[in-house]
Design a protein around this motif. Structure first.
Motif, PDB file in Angstrom:
ATOM      1  N   SER A 155     -18.109  28.085  21.878  1.00  0.00           N
ATOM      2  CA  SER A 155     -17.700  27.434  20.624  1.00  0.00           C
ATOM      3  C   SER A 155     -16.262  26.944  20.686  1.00  0.00           C
ATOM      4  O   SER A 155     -15.868  26.060  19.938  1.00  0.00           O
ATOM      5  CB  SER A 155     -17.889  28.384  19.440  1.00  0.00           C
ATOM      6  OG  SER A 155     -19.261  28.537  19.186  1.00  0.00           O
ATOM      7  N   MET A 156     -15.492  27.531  21.577  1.00  0.00           N
ATOM      8  CA  MET A 156     -14.137  27.025  21.788  1.00  0.00           C
ATOM      9  C   MET A 156     -14.205  25.559  22.231  1.00  0.00           C
ATOM     10  O   MET A 156     -13.415  24.732  21.810  1.00  0.00           O
ATOM     11  CB  MET A 156     -13.461  27.901  22.845  1.00  0.00           C
ATOM     12  CG  MET A 156     -12.234  27.325  23.504  1.00  0.00           C
ATOM     13  SD  MET A 156     -10.889  27.074  22.363  1.00  0.00           S
ATOM     14  CE  MET A 156      -9.938  25.889  23.302  1.00  0.00           C
ATOM     15  N   MET A 386     -10.178  43.191  13.776  1.00  0.00           N
ATOM     16  CA  MET A 386     -10.294  41.743  13.550  1.00  0.00           C
ATOM     17  C   MET A 386     -10.605  41.040  14.855  1.00  0.00           C
ATOM     18  O   MET A 386     -10.114  41.438  15.910  1.00  0.00           O
ATOM     19  CB  MET A 386      -8.985  41.186  12.988  1.00  0.00           C
ATOM     20  CG  MET A 386      -8.653  41.706  11.611  1.00  0.00           C
ATOM     21  SD  MET A 386      -7.067  41.057  11.053  1.00  0.00           S
ATOM     22  CE  MET A 386      -6.129  42.544  10.894  1.00  0.00           C
ATOM     23  N   VAL A 387     -11.420  40.023  14.755  1.00  0.00           N
ATOM     24  CA  VAL A 387     -11.755  39.186  15.911  1.00  0.00           C
ATOM     25  C   VAL A 387     -11.479  37.738  15.524  1.00  0.00           C
ATOM     26  O   VAL A 387     -11.926  37.279  14.470  1.00  0.00           O
ATOM     27  CB  VAL A 387     -13.232  39.365  16.317  1.00  0.00           C
ATOM     28  CG1 VAL A 387     -13.595  38.424  17.467  1.00  0.00           C
ATOM     29  CG2 VAL A 387     -13.515  40.804  16.720  1.00  0.00           C
ATOM     30  N   LEU A 388     -10.740  37.052  16.368  1.00  0.00           N
ATOM     31  CA  LEU A 388     -10.371  35.658  16.056  1.00  0.00           C
ATOM     32  C   LEU A 388     -10.682  34.778  17.255  1.00  0.00           C
ATOM     33  O   LEU A 388     -10.629  35.231  18.403  1.00  0.00           O
ATOM     34  CB  LEU A 388      -8.881  35.564  15.708  1.00  0.00           C
ATOM     35  CG  LEU A 388      -8.492  36.359  14.469  1.00  0.00           C
ATOM     36  CD1 LEU A 388      -8.008  37.737  14.846  1.00  0.00           C
ATOM     37  CD2 LEU A 388      -7.442  35.639  13.675  1.00  0.00           C
ATOM     38  N   ARG A 389     -11.000  33.534  16.962  1.00  0.00           N
ATOM     39  CA  ARG A 389     -11.300  32.591  18.051  1.00  0.00           C
ATOM     40  C   ARG A 389     -10.943  31.188  17.604  1.00  0.00           C
ATOM     41  O   ARG A 389     -11.306  30.790  16.483  1.00  0.00           O
ATOM     42  CB  ARG A 389     -12.799  32.587  18.328  1.00  0.00           C
ATOM     43  CG  ARG A 389     -13.242  33.516  19.417  1.00  0.00           C
ATOM     44  CD  ARG A 389     -14.742  33.474  19.484  1.00  0.00           C
ATOM     45  NE  ARG A 389     -15.234  33.872  20.779  1.00  0.00           N
ATOM     46  CZ  ARG A 389     -16.453  34.358  20.973  1.00  0.00           C
ATOM     47  NH1 ARG A 389     -17.285  34.481  19.969  1.00  0.00           N
ATOM     48  NH2 ARG A 389     -16.860  34.699  22.171  1.00  0.00           N
ATOM     49  N   PRO A 390     -10.280  30.435  18.440  1.00  0.00           N
ATOM     50  CA  PRO A 390     -10.166  29.017  18.133  1.00  0.00           C
ATOM     51  C   PRO A 390     -11.525  28.352  18.380  1.00  0.00           C
ATOM     52  O   PRO A 390     -12.264  28.773  19.265  1.00  0.00           O
ATOM     53  CB  PRO A 390      -9.120  28.504  19.115  1.00  0.00           C
ATOM     54  CG  PRO A 390      -9.004  29.540  20.170  1.00  0.00           C
ATOM     55  CD  PRO A 390      -9.621  30.807  19.698  1.00  0.00           C
ATOM     56  N   MET A 391     -11.829  27.341  17.592  1.00  0.00           N
ATOM     57  CA  MET A 391     -13.129  26.678  17.705  1.00  0.00           C
ATOM     58  C   MET A 391     -12.918  25.194  17.945  1.00  0.00           C
ATOM     59  O   MET A 391     -11.984  24.592  17.421  1.00  0.00           O
ATOM     60  CB  MET A 391     -13.917  26.858  16.410  1.00  0.00           C
ATOM     61  CG  MET A 391     -14.204  28.301  16.029  1.00  0.00           C
ATOM     62  SD  MET A 391     -15.696  28.955  16.755  1.00  0.00           S
ATOM     63  CE  MET A 391     -16.943  28.126  15.798  1.00  0.00           C
ATOM     64  N   LYS A 392     -13.849  24.623  18.693  1.00  0.00           N
ATOM     65  CA  LYS A 392     -13.872  23.176  18.948  1.00  0.00           C
ATOM     66  C   LYS A 392     -12.508  22.659  19.392  1.00  0.00           C
ATOM     67  O   LYS A 392     -11.930  21.768  18.771  1.00  0.00           O
ATOM     68  CB  LYS A 392     -14.365  22.445  17.696  1.00  0.00           C
ATOM     69  CG  LYS A 392     -14.995  21.105  18.013  1.00  0.00           C
ATOM     70  CD  LYS A 392     -15.783  20.571  16.851  1.00  0.00           C
ATOM     71  CE  LYS A 392     -16.206  19.141  17.086  1.00  0.00           C
ATOM     72  NZ  LYS A 392     -17.260  18.981  18.060  1.00  0.00           N
ATOM     73  N   GLY A 393     -11.999  23.287  20.424  1.00  0.00           N
ATOM     74  CA  GLY A 393     -10.729  22.846  20.987  1.00  0.00           C
ATOM     75  C   GLY A 393      -9.531  23.169  20.122  1.00  0.00           C
ATOM     76  O   GLY A 393      -8.429  22.687  20.384  1.00  0.00           O
ATOM     77  N   GLY A 394      -9.731  23.990  19.093  1.00  0.00           N
ATOM     78  CA  GLY A 394      -8.610  24.380  18.240  1.00  0.00           C
ATOM     79  C   GLY A 394      -8.532  23.617  16.934  1.00  0.00           C
ATOM     80  O   GLY A 394      -7.555  23.746  16.196  1.00  0.00           O
TER      81      GLY A 394
END
Lengths: 478, 118
Positions: A155-156, A386-394
């Motif tokens: 998804s990143m 907590m879990v965090l992720r950048p999505m779609k290139g940020g």
């Protein structure tokens, strides 16, 4: 309709051995892992074909019986619990991988196909292409995660999983069967363009507008080399800073951030008591792939360069630790080496309860959200996981707060409810939107939603489902 | 854990938990615990700002937070320095790269060579 009468009527559509009304089954389908109060269905049917579903939908319209589509029921929002009774349409046995198109890189699947199924199938028959996998058990449904706008470990690069869908076959509440995307015209389900995008009638509607019976999902090249690593970072603020920097390099398949309790849970501490002032506040997980060793070496060099620049500006982080080394230290970390994966420390902690506030929103608000979440969690006596992720290139990011709890402890369950509500309100205040939206969160989302948007949703629902048979109660559409 | 005791595990920092897990794994190998039978010494380990004391006594290891008691030797460094040490079983490389620093009696650190083997 009485249970026996309902069962007899359903048995004229679905073979009787797949119509279940026994107490054990109905109890099993009455609750999920979350704090959502139980809601009992009147029956459970295990559908095998699209035609059975068409007949079920027609029957439900004639008899005003609610239908609740469900697969693995691992969502953390009570989305498959029947708010108004009715029949749970269990799709787990519709499990065919109908086609894999290696050239156009998509798989056409039935709704019961799991991430474990597709992973095994591709490994065996199409090793040159791959799919993306969420941090949820292998028995999770691909289709459900896509239509609920879930995410996965690609998804990143590619965004929420609804963006990975090329098209669907859907049984509408009227019993009509539509096809969305290019597959409506072409025998090749290569994309959702270039016809009017009807996928939006299904995504995130929580099963209120139809039942998906086929879905084409995108696949990607499986590059031969892969590197995964962890960084131990001083504070969660430093970790988010690094994650934003890394995602601007456009070279990662996945970037994740986890706060300190996650690491301790991986080492068997079920309820971490508090953060030691000397230990890292967060971990950053990096995953990239390449075609040749030189490409991997170059990307590794880039990791070190980004890290050096960040350190020069005051970010505190250890050098990367390669996943293969951590796995030697603790086999539990192998869970991050092979997807799909089960994070058993979230599932096997004895209490049985697992819930979250999962949101998508601006990565610029991560710092503030995490700071406030820490305070809210502490107030309610929970570790700030907590879990965090950048999505779609940020372009946006995931901000997710996870709580494990003892479902048998009524007081703790109530604390979880209060805590989630406070977290949800805080996240909405900062511009995040709650995904896989649970009922409690729908109410606070609607307080903020453009009223004409919700009015249009209601009109669409009325148009598609005039008898309100499809998962009634969700999104407050009637 | 059979061979390793963590003092107040809920409060132990990540490095303590990681190393305790590794010690247990290595002590569980046949005959390994016997190598600590006659020992009674304390080693201080610091990595990434976190510190633990390793008390080896009677075939067991007690891991406590911070540097405690009479420590025979101390090794401090970065987390990846320790990982490199664990993988290659030599302190020389990480030491020369400045990733590990040693103080006290270096012979007291000998059990580390196999206790921290990855």
């Amino acid at each position: 309709m009485q249970s026996k009468e309902l069962s007899e009527a359903l048995s004229t559509i679905i073979p009787p051995d797949r119509v279940l009304i026994d107490d054990a089954t109905l109890t099993e389908y009455s609750s999920d892992m979350t704090e959502t109060p139980p809601a009992r269905p009147d029956a459970v049917v295990k559908a095998h074909t699209r035609d059975e579903i068409v007949s079920l939908v027609r029957f439900a319209n004639e008899n005003r019986v609610p239908l609740i589509p469900a697969v693995a029921r691992t969502n953390l929002g009570g989305l498959c619990l029947p708010d108004h009774g009715g029949v749970i349409v269990d799709l787990t046995e519709m499990r065919r991988i109908i086609e894999v198109n290696e050239n156009e890189m998509y798989a056409l699947i039935e709704p019961g196909v799991t991430f474990g199924d597709i992973s095994a199938y591709l490994k065996e028959k199409h090793p040159s292409i791959r799919f993306g996998y969420p941090l949820s058990p292998p028995y999770t449904s691909v289709c459900a995660n896509c239509i609920c706008d879930g995410l996965a470990n690609l998804s990143m690069r590619h965004g929420a999983m609804s963006e990975w869908v090329n098209g669907m076959e859907v049984v509408l509440p009227s019993g009509e069967v539509i096809v969305t995307g290019a597959g409506a015209v072409s025998p090749v389900w290569f994309g959702h363009a270039p016809i009017p995008d009807l996928d939006g009638l299904i995504f995130s509607w929580q099963g209120t507008t139809g039942i998906v019976t086929k879905m084409a999902v995108q696949l990607w090249p499986n590059l031969p080399l892969r590197k995964r690593m962890f960084l131990l970072v001083g504070t969660h603020i430093d970790a988010f800073n690094l994650m934003r920097r890394f995602c601007r390099t456009m070279m990662f398949d996945d970037i994740g951030g986890m706060t300190w309790p996650t690491g301790k849970m991986l080492f068997g501490i079920k309820r971490p008591a508090g953060k030691d002032p000397t230990e890292p506040g967060a971990f950053v997980y990096l995953d990239f792939s390449g075609n040749i060793p030189e490409e991997i070496d170059c990307k590794l060099k880039m990791v070190r360069t980004v890290l050096a620049r960040a350190r020069a500006e005051g970010v505190k982080s250890e050098d990367p630790i390669m996943l293969e080394d951590i796995v030697k230290l603790n086999e539990r970390f192998a869970k991050f080496a092979e997807f799909p994966t089960t994070l058993d420390f979230l599932l096997d902690h004895g209490g049985g309860g697992l819930t979250w506030v999962g949101t998508y929103g601006p990565t610029a608000a991560w710092d503030e959200a995490a700071n406030r979440a820490e305070q809210i969690m502490a107030k309610h006596g929970f570790a700030p996981t907590m879990v965090l992720r950048p999505m779609k290139g940020g372009h946006f990011g995931v901000f997710r707060v996870i709580t494990i709890f003892d479902k048998k402890d009524a007081a703790e369950t109530e604390r979880v409810r209060q805590c989630n509500r406070e977290l949800g309100r805080m996240a909405l205040d900062l511009g995040f939107v709650i995904y896989k939206t649970p009922a409690w969160a729908v109410e606070m989302m609607l307080e903020r939603m453009n009223p004409e948007t919700h009015a249009l949703m209601k009109r669409i629902k009325k148009l598609l489902d005039p008898n309100n048979i499809m998962n009634p109660g969700k999104w407050k559409l009637s | 854990m059979q061979y390793v005791e963590i003092v107040e595990p809920e409060k132990m920092h990540l490095m303590g938990l990681m190393l305790a897990h590794l010690f247990e794994k290595n002590l569980s190998k046949p005959g390994a615990a016997d190598r600590l039978k006659s020992k009674d010494s304390r080693i201080g380990i610091g990595a990434g700002g976190m510190k633990i004391t390793l008390h080896m006594s009677d075939g067991r290891v007690i891991v406590s937070k911070g540097f405690e008691g009479r420590i025979a030797a101390r090794v401090e460094g970065t987390m990846d320095g320790f990982m490199a040490f664990g993988v290659h079983r030599s302190m020389v490389g990480p030491y020369l790269q400045g990733k590990l620093k040693i103080a006290g009696n270096p012979f007291a650190l000998l059990p580390m060579l196999w206790l921290t083997k990855l």
